[in-house]
Design a protein around this motif. Structure first.
Motif, PDB file in Angstrom:
ATOM      1  N   GLY A 154       0.958  -1.307  -0.012  1.00  0.00           N
ATOM      2  CA  GLY A 154      -0.102   0.053   0.029  1.00  0.00           C
ATOM      3  C   GLY A 154       0.784   1.339  -0.109  1.00  0.00           C
ATOM      4  N   LEU A 155       1.932   1.294   0.730  1.00  0.00           N
ATOM      5  CA  LEU A 155       2.752   2.404   1.009  1.00  0.00           C
ATOM      6  C   LEU A 155       3.550   2.663  -0.543  1.00  0.00           C
ATOM      7  N   GLY A 156       3.835   1.395  -1.187  1.00  0.00           N
ATOM      8  CA  GLY A 156       4.515   1.540  -2.640  1.00  0.00           C
ATOM      9  C   GLY A 156       3.697   2.294  -3.552  1.00  0.00           C
ATOM     10  N   ILE A 157       2.399   1.919  -3.663  1.00  0.00           N
ATOM     11  CA  ILE A 157       1.303   2.434  -4.440  1.00  0.00           C
ATOM     12  C   ILE A 157       1.103   4.137  -4.083  1.00  0.00           C
ATOM     13  N   SER A 158       0.915   4.323  -2.881  1.00  0.00           N
ATOM     14  CA  SER A 158       0.926   5.460  -2.488  1.00  0.00           C
ATOM     15  C   SER A 158       2.041   6.412  -2.819  1.00  0.00           C
ATOM     16  N   LEU A 159       3.076   6.059  -2.489  1.00  0.00           N
ATOM     17  CA  LEU A 159       4.286   6.998  -2.812  1.00  0.00           C
ATOM     18  C   LEU A 159       4.461   7.203  -4.306  1.00  0.00           C
ATOM     19  N   THR A 160       4.572   6.074  -5.031  1.00  0.00           N
ATOM     20  CA  THR A 160       4.840   6.287  -6.446  1.00  0.00           C
ATOM     21  C   THR A 160       3.818   7.075  -7.179  1.00  0.00           C
ATOM     22  N   PHE A 161       2.556   6.911  -6.810  1.00  0.00           N
ATOM     23  CA  PHE A 161       1.467   7.980  -7.392  1.00  0.00           C
ATOM     24  C   PHE A 161       1.448   9.419  -6.879  1.00  0.00           C
ATOM     25  N   ALA A 162       1.656   9.438  -5.800  1.00  0.00           N
ATOM     26  CA  ALA A 162       1.915  10.904  -5.333  1.00  0.00           C
ATOM     27  C   ALA A 162       3.159  11.504  -5.977  1.00  0.00           C
ATOM     28  N   PHE A 163       4.179  10.957  -5.995  1.00  0.00           N
ATOM     29  CA  PHE A 163       5.307  11.575  -6.725  1.00  0.00           C
ATOM     30  C   PHE A 163       5.162  11.734  -8.074  1.00  0.00           C
ATOM     31  N   TYR A 164       4.311  10.897  -8.796  1.00  0.00           N
ATOM     32  CA  TYR A 164       4.236  10.797 -10.252  1.00  0.00           C
ATOM     33  C   TYR A 164       3.143  12.359 -10.587  1.00  0.00           C
ATOM     34  N   GLY A 165       1.992  12.279  -9.462  1.00  0.00           N
ATOM     35  CA  GLY A 165       1.269  13.610  -9.608  1.00  0.00           C
ATOM     36  C   GLY A 165       2.285  15.010  -9.292  1.00  0.00           C
ATOM     37  N   LEU A 166       2.925  14.949  -8.527  1.00  0.00           N
ATOM     38  CA  LEU A 166       3.998  15.994  -8.351  1.00  0.00           C
ATOM     39  C   LEU A 166       4.671  16.317  -9.633  1.00  0.00           C
ATOM     40  N   MET A 167       5.630  15.351 -10.147  1.00  0.00           N
ATOM     41  CA  MET A 167       6.165  15.491 -11.165  1.00  0.00           C
ATOM     42  C   MET A 167       5.359  15.993 -12.424  1.00  0.00           C
ATOM     43  N   ARG A 168       4.367  15.583 -12.764  1.00  0.00           N
ATOM     44  CA  ARG A 168       3.609  16.131 -13.838  1.00  0.00           C
ATOM     45  C   ARG A 168       2.951  17.478 -13.660  1.00  0.00           C
TER      46      ARG A 168
END
Length: 296
Positions: A154-168
């Motif tokens: 769950g933490l892996g899913i959360s962190l990867t998507f949160a940083f993806y949103g920030l990057m975009r």
């Protein structure tokens, strides 16, 4: 941000998270296909679907503008790796009967968005918004306690998507051009894996049933459409505001898990929902009240 763009962002975010919320039902149909193989199909068919959309809308000018800025193209490699990692973790969770843990990851995600918005974008919360964050955090703590261990998935899913949103949000490219270049970055690795490395019972498309191949090809649509709405929303909303829409997706996942796929639910998990929706209620009330004050 003007009111029209904000309204558009709300609509786009709502559509994106509704699709993501019911996506487990689609991936359950591909349970016999290994997660990494499904990922390659998501990449390959998303790339060709984006080619079709860009040709249909005659939007190649945006792609040329991105390629004219090598720094943006390089940053899109990072966002591509983040979203690819998120896709793989999500598919693995669904196909190994961990929908509840996947939903937990997306419940945690808005809290990570709030933190990233404060650290990197200078966003600040009003008093009721802080109360919303505290209530949501309490709900996540209850969910963590119910699981009884650190939810790495769950933490892996959360962190990867949160940083993806920030990057975009930081890169600042339009949704279609960004998605095309991201899938273009991932395309060589996906093709090499599918055609030269994968040796499962479903890796040979010529030997598959037509229905299975159509489901695999549909991965491009299932992947691309909500991401286009999501990236369009990120350019119109604060990252912290966008974060609270993400409760919609995991709520739908949670309901799918306990209603259709037999994953158990208990009173503590229902308490988690109570905290989270109370937090969301505070957040929405504060946003409406603040907008009303501005119009007076």
């Amino acid at each position: 941000m003007d009111a029209k763009r904000t309204r558009q962002g709300v609509i786009f975010a709502f559509i994106a998270y509704c699709i993501w919320g019911i996506a487990p039902a689609y991936f359950k149909l591909l349970k016999q296909v290994p997660a990494e193989e499904i990922l390659t199909h998501r990449v390959i068919w998303s790339f060709f679907f984006m080619l079709f959309l860009l040709s249909l809308s005659r939007s190649w000018g945006g792609v040329r503008q991105v390629f004219a800025t090598p720094k943006k193209v390089g940053l899109l490699l990072i966002s591509a790796l983040l979203v690819g990692s998120n896709w793989l973790l999500f598919i693995w969770a669904i196909n190994h009967d961990h929908i509840l843990e996947a939903s937990l990851g997306y419940f945690i995600n808005p809290l990570v968005n709030v933190l990233l918005g404060m650290l990197f974008l200078g966003e600040r919360f009003r008093r009721l918004q802080w109360l919303a964050v505290v209530l949501a955090f309490a709900g996540v703590v209850v969910q963590l306690w119910v699981l009884g261990s650190l939810p790495i998935l769950g933490l892996g899913i959360s962190l990867t998507f949160a940083f993806y949103g920030l990057m975009r949000k930081k890169i600042g490219v339009d949704a279609q051009s960004g998605m095309l270049i991201e899938t273009l970055w991932l395309l060589p690795a996906a093709g090499i894996y599918l055609f030269f490395i994968a040796h499962s019972a479903t890796s040979n498309l010529a030997a598959n049933a037509l229905s299975l191949n159509l489901l695999l090809a549909a991965a491009g649509i299932i992947t691309t459409v909500p991401l286009l709405f999501f990236t369009a929303a990120t350019s119109r909303l604060k990252l912290s505001t966008l974060g609270f829409f993400q409760y919609l997706g995991p709520t739908l996942m949670f309901l799918l898990a306990v209603t259709f796929y037999g994953e158990s639910i208990n009173p503590s998990q229902l308490l988690t929902f109570a905290f989270i929706w109370a937090g969301l209620g505070c957040f929405i009330y504060d946003a409406l009240h603040h907008q009303y004050q501005l119009r007076r």
